[in-house]
Design a protein around this motif. Structure first.
Motif, short mmCIF file in Angstrom:
data_model
loop_
_atom_site.label_atom_id
_atom_site.label_comp_id
_atom_site.label_asym_id
_atom_site.label_seq_id
_atom_site.Cartn_x
_atom_site.Cartn_y
_atom_site.Cartn_z
N ARG A 166 0.90 -1.27 -0.14
CA ARG A 166 -0.09 -0.11 -0.01
C ARG A 166 0.95 1.17 -0.06
O ARG A 166 0.66 2.08 -0.65
CB ARG A 166 -1.07 -0.04 1.36
CG ARG A 166 -1.73 1.32 1.26
CD ARG A 166 -2.81 1.04 0.26
NE ARG A 166 -3.98 1.89 0.47
CZ ARG A 166 -4.96 2.16 -0.37
NH1 ARG A 166 -5.08 1.50 -1.46
NH2 ARG A 166 -6.11 3.11 -0.13
N HIS A 211 -6.20 2.24 6.14
CA HIS A 211 -5.44 1.23 6.27
C HIS A 211 -4.25 1.10 6.94
O HIS A 211 -3.41 1.99 6.49
CB HIS A 211 -5.48 0.28 4.79
CG HIS A 211 -6.80 0.10 4.02
ND1 HIS A 211 -7.34 -1.04 4.60
CD2 HIS A 211 -7.33 0.84 3.25
CE1 HIS A 211 -8.56 -1.06 3.65
NE2 HIS A 211 -8.53 0.16 2.98
N ASP A 213 -1.60 -1.35 7.73
CA ASP A 213 -0.97 -2.53 7.17
C ASP A 213 -0.47 -1.95 5.90
O ASP A 213 -0.80 -2.07 4.86
CB ASP A 213 -1.41 -3.81 7.19
CG ASP A 213 -0.65 -4.71 6.69
OD1 ASP A 213 0.68 -4.60 6.72
OD2 ASP A 213 -1.03 -6.16 6.83
N TRP A 216 -1.21 -4.31 3.09
CA TRP A 216 -2.41 -4.59 2.49
C TRP A 216 -2.48 -4.02 1.26
O TRP A 216 -2.37 -3.10 0.77
CB TRP A 216 -3.23 -3.84 3.53
CG TRP A 216 -4.94 -4.11 2.99
CD1 TRP A 216 -5.64 -5.16 3.36
CD2 TRP A 216 -5.53 -3.20 2.10
NE1 TRP A 216 -6.74 -4.87 2.67
CE2 TRP A 216 -6.96 -3.78 1.96
CE3 TRP A 216 -5.27 -1.94 1.49
CZ2 TRP A 216 -7.69 -3.08 1.10
CZ3 TRP A 216 -6.24 -1.39 0.79
CH2 TRP A 216 -7.41 -2.04 0.60
#
Length: 227
Positions: A166, A211, A213, A216
Motif C-alpha cells: 500500500r 489501512h 498495514d 495490505w
C-alpha cells in the motif's frame, strides 16, 4: 476535540505539493487534507502544548498560476520552481500529466535539489516515476500505481520496486500505491513523525477508515502482479 480557531504556535511545518497540468486531484488533495487539518488538533494529541506545530501548505509548479488537474478543476500554484520556499516535507502526486515530465529537465533538477533539503519526500501513484527519473529512488525500495505498474516503473531501472504494498516507507523517501493510498501513506508518516494519537485524531476528524498495514494491497492481485 477540534480547535476551530487554533492558538498561535511558535513552530511551523511547511509542506510543499508539486502540481502540474494533469495531476490527479486525490493524489494531492487527500494528503493535503490530512496535513492541513493538523493545525486544528488540540495540544493533547500532539503530546503537549510545547510539541504543537502549525502547518503551512504550499503548492508549487514550473510557473505560478492556475494548473488544471486531470479531472478538470484548476489549482493555483503559489510558487514556481524558481521561488519555492524552504520545505520540511514534499509531496509529489501522480496523474496523466506526470508521464511527459519524466523527461523534463527543469522538473527533475528541482526534485533533485529538494530531495537534498527536505526531511521527507513523498510520492503518490506514478509520482514515483518522477522521483525515479530524477534518481531519487535509486537503490531504494518503492511502490507505485498497480494498474499502471509496468509503465510507471520504467523510468526507474535502479529502483527496488515492490509489487505488493500500500505504501513503502524508506525513511527520507516514502512512496504509495495509487490515488487513495496517498491518504494511508500520509497518516503513517504523520504517525511516525508526530505520534499515533495525532494520526488517530485525523482518522476520526476526517471520518476516514485508514489501512494501517503497508502490505495490505489487494490491487496488486487484481492487476495480476502477484497471486
Amino acid at each position: 476535540m477540534y480547535e476551530v480557531h487554533p492558538a498561535q504556535v511558535s513552530r511551523q511545518i511547511t509542506v510543499g505539493v508539486l502540481i502540474f497540468p494533469g495531476f490527479e486531484m486525490l493524489d494531492a488533495y487527500g494528503p493535503m487534507e490530512m496535513w492541513g487539518s493538523l493545525k486544528h488538533a488540540p495540544a493533547r494529541f500532539w503530546g503537549g502544548e510545547e510539541k504543537r506545530a502549525g502547518v503551512r501548505l504550499v503548492t508549487i509548479a514550473a510557473t505560478r498560476g492556475e494548473i488544471p488537474s486531470n479531472q478538470g478543476p484548476k489549482t493555483v500554484a503559489d510558487y514556481s520552481y524558481a521561488d519555492s520556499p524552504k520545505l520540511d516535507y514534499l509531496l509529489v502526486p501522480g496523474g496523466s500529466g506526470a508521464v511527459p515530465l519524466v523527461g523534463d529537465t527543469a522538473t527533475l533538477d528541482w526534485l533533485r535539489d529538494q530531495a537534498t533539503k527536505t526531511k521527507v519526500v513523498m510520492s503518490v501513484c506514478n509520482g514515483a516515476s518522477l522521483l525515479a527519473a530524477a534518481g531519487i529512488l535509486d537503490g531504494r525500495p518503492a511502490t507505485t500505481n498497480k494498474m499502471a505498474f509496468k509503465a510507471s516503473t520504467e523510468p526507474g531501472p535502479k529502483v527496488n520496486w515492490i509489487k505488493q504494498a500500500r505504501w513503502v516507507d524508506d525513511g527520507a523517501v516514502v512512496s504509495s500505491s495509487g490515488v487513495s493510498a496517498g491518504m494511508d501513506m500520509t497518516l503513517a508518516v504523520i504517525s511516525r513523525l508526530y505520534g499515533q494519537p495525532l494520526s488517530d485524531w485525523l482518522e476520526q476528524i476526517t471520518e476516514y477508515d485508514a489501512h494501517r498495514d503497508p502490505s495490505w494491497d489487494p490491487f496488486a492481485v487484481k492487476a495480476g502482479l502477484v497471486r
